[in-house]
Design a protein around this motif. Structure first.
Motif, PDB file in Angstrom:
ATOM      1  N   MET A  20      -8.267   5.646   0.587  1.00 30.72           N
ATOM      2  CA  MET A  20      -8.239   6.417   1.829  1.00 30.72           C
ATOM      3  C   MET A  20      -7.550   7.758   1.627  1.00 30.72           C
ATOM      4  SD  MET A  20      -6.332   5.446   5.405  1.00 30.72           S
ATOM      5  CE  MET A  20      -4.740   5.977   4.706  1.00 30.72           C
ATOM      6  N   THR A  21      -6.463   7.754   0.859  1.00 26.02           N
ATOM      7  CA  THR A  21      -5.728   8.998   0.602  1.00 26.02           C
ATOM      8  C   THR A  21      -6.623  10.024  -0.075  1.00 26.02           C
ATOM      9  OG1 THR A  21      -3.648   7.791   0.407  1.00 26.02           O
ATOM     10  CG2 THR A  21      -3.709   9.994  -0.539  1.00 26.02           C
ATOM     11  N   ARG A  22      -7.423   9.558  -1.014  1.00 24.79           N
ATOM     12  CA  ARG A  22      -8.362  10.474  -1.689  1.00 24.79           C
ATOM     13  C   ARG A  22      -9.450  10.938  -0.724  1.00 24.79           C
ATOM     14  NH1 ARG A  22      -7.548   6.573  -5.782  1.00 24.79           N
ATOM     15  NH2 ARG A  22      -9.465   5.479  -5.185  1.00 24.79           N
ATOM     16  N   ALA A  23      -9.934  10.011   0.113  1.00 22.27           N
ATOM     17  CA  ALA A  23     -11.024  10.349   1.033  1.00 22.27           C
ATOM     18  C   ALA A  23     -10.586  11.340   2.106  1.00 22.27           C
ATOM     19  CB  ALA A  23     -11.567   9.079   1.678  1.00 22.27           C
ATOM     20  N   LEU A  53     -14.623   5.594   3.001  1.00 23.80           N
ATOM     21  CA  LEU A  53     -13.304   5.953   3.526  1.00 23.80           C
ATOM     22  C   LEU A  53     -12.158   5.174   2.895  1.00 23.80           C
ATOM     23  CD1 LEU A  53     -14.091   6.347   7.335  1.00 23.80           C
ATOM     24  CD2 LEU A  53     -14.166   8.064   5.525  1.00 23.80           C
ATOM     25  N   LEU A  54     -12.446   3.950   2.420  1.00 27.81           N
ATOM     26  CA  LEU A  54     -11.389   3.097   1.881  1.00 27.81           C
ATOM     27  C   LEU A  54     -11.579   2.740   0.410  1.00 27.81           C
ATOM     28  CD1 LEU A  54     -11.039   0.619   4.896  1.00 27.81           C
ATOM     29  CD2 LEU A  54      -9.645   2.642   4.420  1.00 27.81           C
ATOM     30  N   GLY A  55     -12.672   3.199  -0.161  1.00 26.62           N
ATOM     31  CA  GLY A  55     -12.911   2.899  -1.574  1.00 26.62           C
ATOM     32  C   GLY A  55     -13.561   1.539  -1.769  1.00 26.62           C
ATOM     33  N   GLN A  57     -13.388  13.653   2.799  1.00 29.21           N
ATOM     34  CA  GLN A  57     -14.258  13.095   3.837  1.00 29.21           C
ATOM     35  C   GLN A  57     -13.628  13.204   5.217  1.00 29.21           C
ATOM     36  OE1 GLN A  57     -17.244  11.966   3.112  1.00 29.21           O
ATOM     37  NE2 GLN A  57     -17.139  11.725   0.882  1.00 29.21           N
ATOM     38  N   GLU A  58     -12.869  14.260   5.451  1.00 29.66           N
ATOM     39  CA  GLU A  58     -12.161  14.370   6.726  1.00 29.66           C
ATOM     40  C   GLU A  58     -13.122  14.361   7.907  1.00 29.66           C
ATOM     41  OE1 GLU A  58      -8.889  17.290   8.944  1.00 29.66           O
ATOM     42  OE2 GLU A  58      -9.147  17.374   6.773  1.00 29.66           O
ATOM     43  N   THR A  85       0.607   9.977   9.415  1.00 25.01           N
ATOM     44  CA  THR A  85       1.055   9.085   8.345  1.00 25.01           C
ATOM     45  C   THR A  85      -0.099   8.219   7.848  1.00 25.01           C
ATOM     46  OG1 THR A  85       1.669   7.243   9.802  1.00 25.01           O
ATOM     47  CG2 THR A  85       3.336   8.966   9.412  1.00 25.01           C
ATOM     48  N   GLN A  86       0.035   7.745   6.624  1.00 24.89           N
ATOM     49  CA  GLN A  86      -0.988   6.863   6.055  1.00 24.89           C
ATOM     50  C   GLN A  86      -1.161   5.612   6.905  1.00 24.89           C
ATOM     51  OE1 GLN A  86       0.505   6.432   1.938  1.00 24.89           O
ATOM     52  NE2 GLN A  86      -1.486   7.163   1.298  1.00 24.89           N
TER      53      GLN A  86
END
Length: 205
Positions: free
Chosen positions: A41-44, A96-98, A48-49, A68-69
């Motif tokens: 998700m952090t990468r997305a 979104l979550l891998g 992918q915002e 926050t995450q």
């Protein structure tokens, strides 16, 4: 790994980590799967915002700063639970979550209300504060250091004795002793040395 180490690895506070851990335990989801999904998700978030926005998940707050995450993850899970169980939902979740998104499907399939309840219950499930987690981590490290030093000290203290015993045992093993009183005594001595060696291994272990 401890609470402090795992929370730091995910970039979460110990409180946030424990809340998600509670949700994982209640939904049959592995905390490691959540960790991997949050990393995905952090990468997305950076690539992918717009997809988060289309799903109904706000990535930024009103001031334009990233939320926050934990907030983004919870909202993403809830919004995914509102979608029909189709291939499209699976595809959105993976983007979104891998790849770990598939492991979170049992939790997502529980539905929006169930997820909200678990997330809210998790708010009251924090048992270890940041300060206590850090102290516990320091204690574990210190105890391991002490254990390593004690083992090294025991090895150093017993090394001369072990070398002498090993040399003597080797000579004893190769000795050609007749079946006599001396021979019986030698065999008894061998048995005693074996017993002592076993006890020494236990002490050094």
């Amino acid at each position: 790994d401890g609470i402090l180490e795992m929370s730091q690895r995910l970039g979460l506070s110990t409180a946030e980590y424990q809340k998600l851990g509670y949700m994982a335990s209640q939904t049959g989801t592995d905390i490691d799967a959540i960790a991997k999904a949050m990393n995905g998700m952090t990468r997305a978030i950076t690539t992918q915002e717009d997809m988060f926005e289309r799903l109904g998940v706000a990535v930024r707050d009103n001031q334009g700063a990233y939320r926050t995450q934990e907030q983004i993850f919870k909202d993403t899970m809830i919004q995914l639970s509102k979608m029909p169980e189709t291939a499209e939902r699976a595809a959105v979740a993976q983007k979104l979550l891998g790849r770990s998104a598939s492991e979170l499907m049992p939790a997502i399939n529980m539905g929006t209300e169930a997820l909200k309840e678990y997330f809210e219950a998790g708010d009251g499930a924090v048992l270890v504060s940041d300060r206590l987690a850090e102290a516990s981590d320091r204690y574990s490290d210190s105890m391991q250091t002490i254990k390593n030093r004690m083992t090294a000290a025991k090895n150093e203290a017993f090394e001369p004795l072990i070398l002498v015993m090993a040399d003597f045992a080797e000579k004893l093993k190769n000795a050609d002793v007749e079946n006599s009183a001396l021979g019986v005594g030698m065999r008894v001595l061998r048995m005693e040395m074996d017993s002592f060696s076993t006890g020494l291994d236990h002490v050094l272990g």
